[in-house]
Scaffold this motif. Structure first.
Motif, PDB file in Angstrom:
ATOM      1  N   VAL A  71       7.711   1.686 -11.071  1.00 48.66           N
ATOM      2  CA  VAL A  71       6.589   2.618 -11.224  1.00 48.66           C
ATOM      3  C   VAL A  71       5.812   2.182 -12.464  1.00 48.66           C
ATOM      4  O   VAL A  71       6.401   1.982 -13.525  1.00 48.66           O
ATOM      5  CB  VAL A  71       7.088   4.075 -11.405  1.00 48.66           C
ATOM      6  N   ILE A  72       4.505   2.011 -12.317  1.00 48.37           N
ATOM      7  CA  ILE A  72       3.685   1.648 -13.479  1.00 48.37           C
ATOM      8  C   ILE A  72       2.802   2.831 -13.825  1.00 48.37           C
ATOM      9  O   ILE A  72       2.043   3.321 -12.982  1.00 48.37           O
ATOM     10  CB  ILE A  72       2.805   0.406 -13.191  1.00 48.37           C
ATOM     11  N   ARG A  73       2.952   3.295 -15.099  1.00 49.18           N
ATOM     12  CA  ARG A  73       2.090   4.404 -15.541  1.00 49.18           C
ATOM     13  C   ARG A  73       0.878   3.830 -16.253  1.00 49.18           C
ATOM     14  O   ARG A  73       0.993   2.858 -17.001  1.00 49.18           O
ATOM     15  CB  ARG A  73       2.883   5.294 -16.509  1.00 49.18           C
ATOM     16  N   GLU A  74      -0.279   4.383 -16.008  1.00 47.86           N
ATOM     17  CA  GLU A  74      -1.538   3.917 -16.595  1.00 47.86           C
ATOM     18  C   GLU A  74      -1.671   2.397 -16.463  1.00 47.86           C
ATOM     19  O   GLU A  74      -1.644   1.655 -17.461  1.00 47.86           O
ATOM     20  CB  GLU A  74      -1.628   4.348 -18.074  1.00 47.86           C
ATOM     21  N   PRO A  75      -1.791   1.908 -15.214  1.00 49.93           N
ATOM     22  CA  PRO A  75      -1.843   0.458 -14.986  1.00 49.93           C
ATOM     23  C   PRO A  75      -3.079  -0.189 -15.617  1.00 49.93           C
ATOM     24  O   PRO A  75      -4.122   0.451 -15.738  1.00 49.93           O
ATOM     25  CB  PRO A  75      -1.903   0.353 -13.453  1.00 49.93           C
ATOM     26  N   THR A  76      -2.935  -1.459 -16.001  1.00 44.48           N
ATOM     27  CA  THR A  76      -4.059  -2.212 -16.559  1.00 44.48           C
ATOM     28  C   THR A  76      -4.894  -2.761 -15.404  1.00 44.48           C
ATOM     29  O   THR A  76      -4.477  -2.697 -14.236  1.00 44.48           O
ATOM     30  CB  THR A  76      -3.541  -3.413 -17.369  1.00 44.48           C
ATOM     31  N   GLY A  77      -6.022  -3.368 -15.742  1.00 40.85           N
ATOM     32  CA  GLY A  77      -6.881  -3.969 -14.709  1.00 40.85           C
ATOM     33  C   GLY A  77      -6.111  -5.028 -13.932  1.00 40.85           C
ATOM     34  O   GLY A  77      -6.251  -5.163 -12.723  1.00 40.85           O
ATOM     35  N   ARG A  78      -5.234  -5.751 -14.659  1.00 39.88           N
ATOM     36  CA  ARG A  78      -4.463  -6.807 -14.014  1.00 39.88           C
ATOM     37  C   ARG A  78      -3.483  -6.206 -12.992  1.00 39.88           C
ATOM     38  O   ARG A  78      -3.329  -6.698 -11.883  1.00 39.88           O
ATOM     39  CB  ARG A  78      -3.694  -7.557 -15.107  1.00 39.88           C
ATOM     40  N   ASP A  79      -2.841  -5.093 -13.420  1.00 34.98           N
ATOM     41  CA  ASP A  79      -1.911  -4.415 -12.495  1.00 34.98           C
ATOM     42  C   ASP A  79      -2.652  -3.992 -11.227  1.00 34.98           C
ATOM     43  O   ASP A  79      -2.141  -4.108 -10.119  1.00 34.98           O
ATOM     44  CB  ASP A  79      -1.324  -3.145 -13.133  1.00 34.98           C
ATOM     45  N   LEU A  80      -3.875  -3.468 -11.430  1.00 33.05           N
ATOM     46  CA  LEU A  80      -4.623  -2.953 -10.280  1.00 33.05           C
ATOM     47  C   LEU A  80      -5.015  -4.088  -9.333  1.00 33.05           C
ATOM     48  O   LEU A  80      -4.954  -3.948  -8.116  1.00 33.05           O
ATOM     49  CB  LEU A  80      -5.875  -2.204 -10.745  1.00 33.05           C
ATOM     50  N   ARG A  81      -5.396  -5.231  -9.938  1.00 33.82           N
ATOM     51  CA  ARG A  81      -5.746  -6.394  -9.100  1.00 33.82           C
ATOM     52  C   ARG A  81      -4.528  -6.826  -8.286  1.00 33.82           C
ATOM     53  O   ARG A  81      -4.595  -7.044  -7.087  1.00 33.82           O
ATOM     54  CB  ARG A  81      -6.205  -7.550  -9.993  1.00 33.82           C
ATOM     55  N   HIS A  82      -3.399  -6.892  -9.001  1.00 31.92           N
ATOM     56  CA  HIS A  82      -2.150  -7.294  -8.363  1.00 31.92           C
ATOM     57  C   HIS A  82      -1.795  -6.314  -7.235  1.00 31.92           C
ATOM     58  O   HIS A  82      -1.400  -6.700  -6.140  1.00 31.92           O
ATOM     59  CB  HIS A  82      -1.058  -7.314  -9.429  1.00 31.92           C
ATOM     60  N   TYR A  83      -1.989  -5.027  -7.539  1.00 33.38           N
ATOM     61  CA  TYR A  83      -1.694  -3.983  -6.542  1.00 33.38           C
ATOM     62  C   TYR A  83      -2.534  -4.191  -5.289  1.00 33.38           C
ATOM     63  O   TYR A  83      -2.034  -4.177  -4.169  1.00 33.38           O
ATOM     64  CB  TYR A  83      -1.971  -2.601  -7.155  1.00 33.38           C
ATOM     65  N   ARG A  84      -3.846  -4.427  -5.509  1.00 29.85           N
ATOM     66  CA  ARG A  84      -4.751  -4.572  -4.351  1.00 29.85           C
ATOM     67  C   ARG A  84      -4.371  -5.791  -3.516  1.00 29.85           C
ATOM     68  O   ARG A  84      -4.340  -5.730  -2.292  1.00 29.85           O
ATOM     69  CB  ARG A  84      -6.208  -4.670  -4.821  1.00 29.85           C
ATOM     70  N   THR A  85      -4.025  -6.879  -4.214  1.00 33.70           N
ATOM     71  CA  THR A  85      -3.649  -8.086  -3.464  1.00 33.70           C
ATOM     72  C   THR A  85      -2.401  -7.825  -2.637  1.00 33.70           C
ATOM     73  O   THR A  85      -2.327  -8.147  -1.454  1.00 33.70           O
ATOM     74  CB  THR A  85      -3.351  -9.249  -4.456  1.00 33.70           C
ATOM     75  N   ARG A  86      -1.408  -7.217  -3.289  1.00 28.86           N
ATOM     76  CA  ARG A  86      -0.148  -6.971  -2.556  1.00 28.86           C
ATOM     77  C   ARG A  86      -0.363  -6.015  -1.395  1.00 28.86           C
ATOM     78  O   ARG A  86       0.202  -6.157  -0.330  1.00 28.86           O
ATOM     79  CB  ARG A  86       0.913  -6.407  -3.510  1.00 28.86           C
ATOM     80  N   LYS A  87      -1.184  -5.011  -1.628  1.00 38.32           N
ATOM     81  CA  LYS A  87      -1.449  -4.024  -0.579  1.00 38.32           C
ATOM     82  C   LYS A  87      -2.087  -4.725   0.630  1.00 38.32           C
ATOM     83  O   LYS A  87      -1.687  -4.477   1.775  1.00 38.32           O
ATOM     84  CB  LYS A  87      -2.398  -2.957  -1.165  1.00 38.32           C
ATOM     85  N   ARG A  88      -3.056  -5.612   0.341  1.00 36.80           N
ATOM     86  CA  ARG A  88      -3.715  -6.345   1.437  1.00 36.80           C
ATOM     87  C   ARG A  88      -2.696  -7.208   2.175  1.00 36.80           C
ATOM     88  O   ARG A  88      -2.650  -7.223   3.398  1.00 36.80           O
ATOM     89  CB  ARG A  88      -4.845  -7.232   0.888  1.00 36.80           C
ATOM     90  N   GLU A  89      -1.842  -7.884   1.372  1.00 37.13           N
ATOM     91  CA  GLU A  89      -0.826  -8.751   1.994  1.00 37.13           C
ATOM     92  C   GLU A  89       0.108  -7.938   2.889  1.00 37.13           C
ATOM     93  O   GLU A  89       0.433  -8.327   4.003  1.00 37.13           O
ATOM     94  CB  GLU A  89       0.038  -9.429   0.918  1.00 37.13           C
ATOM     95  N   MET A  90       0.514  -6.777   2.370  1.00 38.76           N
ATOM     96  CA  MET A  90       1.446  -5.949   3.140  1.00 38.76           C
ATOM     97  C   MET A  90       0.790  -5.467   4.434  1.00 38.76           C
ATOM     98  O   MET A  90       1.419  -5.410   5.481  1.00 38.76           O
ATOM     99  CB  MET A  90       1.929  -4.750   2.308  1.00 38.76           C
ATOM    100  N   GLN A  91      -0.484  -5.114   4.306  1.00 41.12           N
ATOM    101  CA  GLN A  91      -1.213  -4.641   5.490  1.00 41.12           C
ATOM    102  C   GLN A  91      -1.289  -5.742   6.557  1.00 41.12           C
ATOM    103  O   GLN A  91      -1.016  -5.517   7.730  1.00 41.12           O
ATOM    104  CB  GLN A  91      -2.636  -4.268   5.105  1.00 41.12           C
ATOM    105  N   ARG A  92      -1.649  -6.951   6.062  1.00 43.47           N
ATOM    106  CA  ARG A  92      -1.759  -8.079   6.991  1.00 43.47           C
ATOM    107  C   ARG A  92      -0.413  -8.364   7.641  1.00 43.47           C
ATOM    108  O   ARG A  92      -0.310  -8.531   8.854  1.00 43.47           O
ATOM    109  CB  ARG A  92      -2.256  -9.333   6.257  1.00 43.47           C
ATOM    110  N   ALA A  93       0.653  -8.366   6.779  1.00 47.47           N
ATOM    111  CA  ALA A  93       1.992  -8.662   7.303  1.00 47.47           C
ATOM    112  C   ALA A  93       2.389  -7.602   8.336  1.00 47.47           C
ATOM    113  O   ALA A  93       2.970  -7.907   9.382  1.00 47.47           O
ATOM    114  CB  ALA A  93       3.012  -8.702   6.168  1.00 47.47           C
ATOM    115  N   GLY A  94       2.035  -6.322   8.046  1.00 48.82           N
ATOM    116  CA  GLY A  94       2.357  -5.234   8.975  1.00 48.82           C
ATOM    117  C   GLY A  94       1.658  -5.440  10.315  1.00 48.82           C
ATOM    118  O   GLY A  94       2.263  -5.258  11.380  1.00 48.82           O
ATOM    119  N   GLU A  95       0.375  -5.838  10.233  1.00 43.41           N
ATOM    120  CA  GLU A  95      -0.382  -6.048  11.483  1.00 43.41           C
ATOM    121  C   GLU A  95       0.217  -7.205  12.292  1.00 43.41           C
ATOM    122  O   GLU A  95       0.378  -7.127  13.497  1.00 43.41           O
ATOM    123  CB  GLU A  95      -1.852  -6.345  11.166  1.00 43.41           C
TER     124      GLU A  95
END
Ligand code: PEP
Ligand code: MG
Length: 574
Positions: free
Chosen positions: A229-253
């Motif tokens: 769990v990351i509290r008050e994420p930095t811009g880098r965390d958010l970028r990383h989050y978005r990339t992983r989320k996209r990857e997970m979505q693609r992998a799910g599809e």
């Protein structure tokens, strides 16, 4: 400021949201009294708050739809019952009338009193009800606050941060738009965690460290898989989050395309994936994902939420619907596994055991109550007229137990036929291998079983003497121990030698990280929650069984956790 907290992932998924605290400190209420002439108003406030809480529960129940409705409905009914408990109501009124306490403080006093009683009882049932009490009284407290403060906005996009989460709340939270749950307590093997996985709600447990440092409205990134769990994420965390989320979505599809593909290794071996089902939703999902059947249907949940034992007819309908839902694919119904962490309200489980995990649970309880067990077996046998069905017996420790169960099964079958039911031959009878004695002396059971299913959740607990629900034990409770690896290997090999099918139905089977290990040990049948079925199928389709089997010796030579981790890591590289 940014903080990274490592806790336990209990239901996978990645989410970003605002923290919404819902903690037991809600009951840190300062003493407040009211004047004698305001007593009646205060009683009226309490009555109105309880009515509102009741109404909310009723609405929650009405909103439930689909297959989870039945199961979650039971929890909600139980909370509504607690709210109507005459002792609770009269105790609260008395505190206000005699003590002149404000309704909130009366609620706190009554709650503390009941918590002390529950805690002092050695009975797992009452201990497990403590959480229910907090949820119900928390609802009344929130209703009392509602007339003092403006209504809170909805919970869409929020991460619930709480002490504990009740199974009854999960569907409602999901419907309100909660994106993840972070809880201070709870076990990944609890019913709430199993339901969170059913609902695809990311869940992190054991996050005590976060609880002390998070405020309402803080941004949180929650990874329900890794437990980060990351509290008050930095811009880098958010970028990383978005990339992983996209990857997970693609992998799910991509994975969805695997729904109709065979579970076949690269070198052409077919592996059977069965589903562990808790609800009708799970059955529908299992069917849609192409599960070979249901490998574990936990029937004790029919007994957990009612004060009356379910009769033959209601059990029959439940099992029949399960069989019909799988349209001809095999269904494995496990007989009652009450006791220890699964305490009932029907008075079946002994309340006075000092060591319930080692007490009268599973088949021991069933055999001590042949009336209850006979009713269940009759219902199961009647359901077998609707499709292929097998019976699985939990907590078997010795041969005599399987012999006694078979005798009763055959007697029930004969009785039913005499009563005019048209039935196929008696169902196949299997044993869960989850007690070390059964695993170690498997040769003594092998001719009295038709199939075996390894319950790694309990087997690990009993082999390592590590309570499956105790997070203080850290990574001791884990399959990464040479004793577990060797036992699994022995059980699978013994089954194969005697042509007895063996599956693994503990959570281990559904964790793709361990798929190569189970394949290397010779497992060809897995029973797992539908939420990870496609991932495990993907892992199997990318595996070369021959190569893995050739690596089995190095797996069996591993002497500690790091060596096992290295073995698994090498599987990732290939
Ligand atoms: C097990 O022990 O692995 C199992 C599948 O059963 P339960 O989790 O219901 O005890
Ligand atoms: Mg078990």
């Amino acid at each position: 400021m940014r903080a990274l907290i490592q806790a336990t992932g209990a239901s996978r998924g990645l989410a970003l949201g605002r923290a919404r605290l819902h903690l037991g400190r809600a009951f840190d209420i300062e003493e407040r009294t009211v004047d004698a002439d305001h007593i009646d108003d205060e009683l009226q406030r309490l009555r109105a708050a309880m009515a509102l809480a009741r109404e909310q529960l009723g609405e929650m129940r009405d909103r439930l739809q689909g297959a989870l409705a039945h199961e979650l409905g039971d929890f909600i009914d139980f909370h509504a019952l607690l709210l109507d408990d005459p002792e609770l109501v009269s105790g609260l009124s008395e505190l206000i009338r005699v003590g002149h306490y404000a309704a909130e403080y009366a609620l706190k006093l009554q709650r503390d009193r009941l918590v002390a009683v529950f805690t002092s009882m050695d009975d797992p049932y009452f201990q497990s009800r403590r959480e229910d009490l907090d949820h119900v009284l928390g609802r009344v407290l929130a209703a009392l606050h509602r007339d003092a403060s403006p209504p809170k906005p909805g919970m869409a996009g929020e991460v619930l941060v709480c002490d504990a989460v009740a199974p009854s709340e999960l569907a409602q939270l999901k419907a309100e738009g909660v994106v993840a749950i972070v809880s201070a307590t709870g076990s990944a093997l609890s019913h709430a965690a199993i339901l969170a996985r059913s609902l695809h709600m990311p869940l992190v447990l054991g996050a005590n460290e976060l609880i002390g440092h998070v405020n309402d409205g803080d941004a949180l990134i929650v990874d329900g898989g890794s437990g980060e769990v990351i509290r008050e994420p930095t811009g880098r965390d958010l970028r990383h989050y978005r990339t992983r989320k996209r990857e997970m979505q693609r992998a799910g599809e991509q994975r969805l395309r695997l729904r109709r593909m065979p579970t076949r290794t690269l070198d052409g071996s077919d592996i059977r994936l069965y589903a562990n089902a808790e609800s009708r939703d799970d059955v529908a999902e299992a069917h849609a994902l192409g599960a070979a059947g249901v490998g574990l249907y936990r029937t004790e949940f029919l007994f957990l939420h009612s004060t009356e034992l379910p009769d033959e007819e209601s059990q029959f309908r439940n099992y029949r619907d399960l069989v019909l839902g799988m349209t001809g694919r095999a269904v494995t119904i496990r007989t009652l596994d009450l006791g220890a962490d699964k305490a009932d309200r029907c008075g079946l489980v002994l309340g006075s055991e000092s060591n319930p995990a080692l007490g009268v649970r599973g088949v021991r309880l069933s055999l001590s109550r042949s009336d209850v067990f006979g009713t269940q077996l009759r219902a199961i046998i009647r359901a077998s007229a609707y499709g292929p069905l097998r019976v699985l017996v939990p907590m078997v420790a010795r041969r005599e137990e399987m012999q006694a169960v078979r005798k009763l099964l055959l007697a029930c079958h004969a009785d039913l036929r005499k009563e005019g039911y048209e039935l196929p031959e008696p169902p196949a009878l299997g044993a869960m291998i989850e007690v070390p004695a059964a695993a170690l002396a498997l040769h003594s059971l092998i001719d009295v079983v038709d199939f075996l299913s390894i319950g790694t959740n309990d087997l690990i607990q009993y082999v390592l003497a590590a309570d499956r629900g105790n997070d203080a034990l850290g990574d001791l409770y884990s399959p990464m121990h040479p004793a577990i690896v060797h036992l699994l290997h022995q059980i699978i090999a013994t089954g194969k030698r005697h042509h007895i099918p063996v599956s693994v139905c503990g959570e281990l089977a559904g964790d793709p990280l361990f798929t190569p290990m189970l394949l290397a040990l010779g497992l060809t049948e897995f029973s797992l929650h539908p939420s990870t079925l496609l991932e495990v199928r993907e892992r199997i389709r990318a595996a070369h069984l021959g190569k893995l089997r050739r690596r089995a010796n190095s797996l069996l030579r591993a002497r500690d956790r790091p060596a096992l981790e290295r073995w698994l890591a090498r599987c990732e590289e290939r």
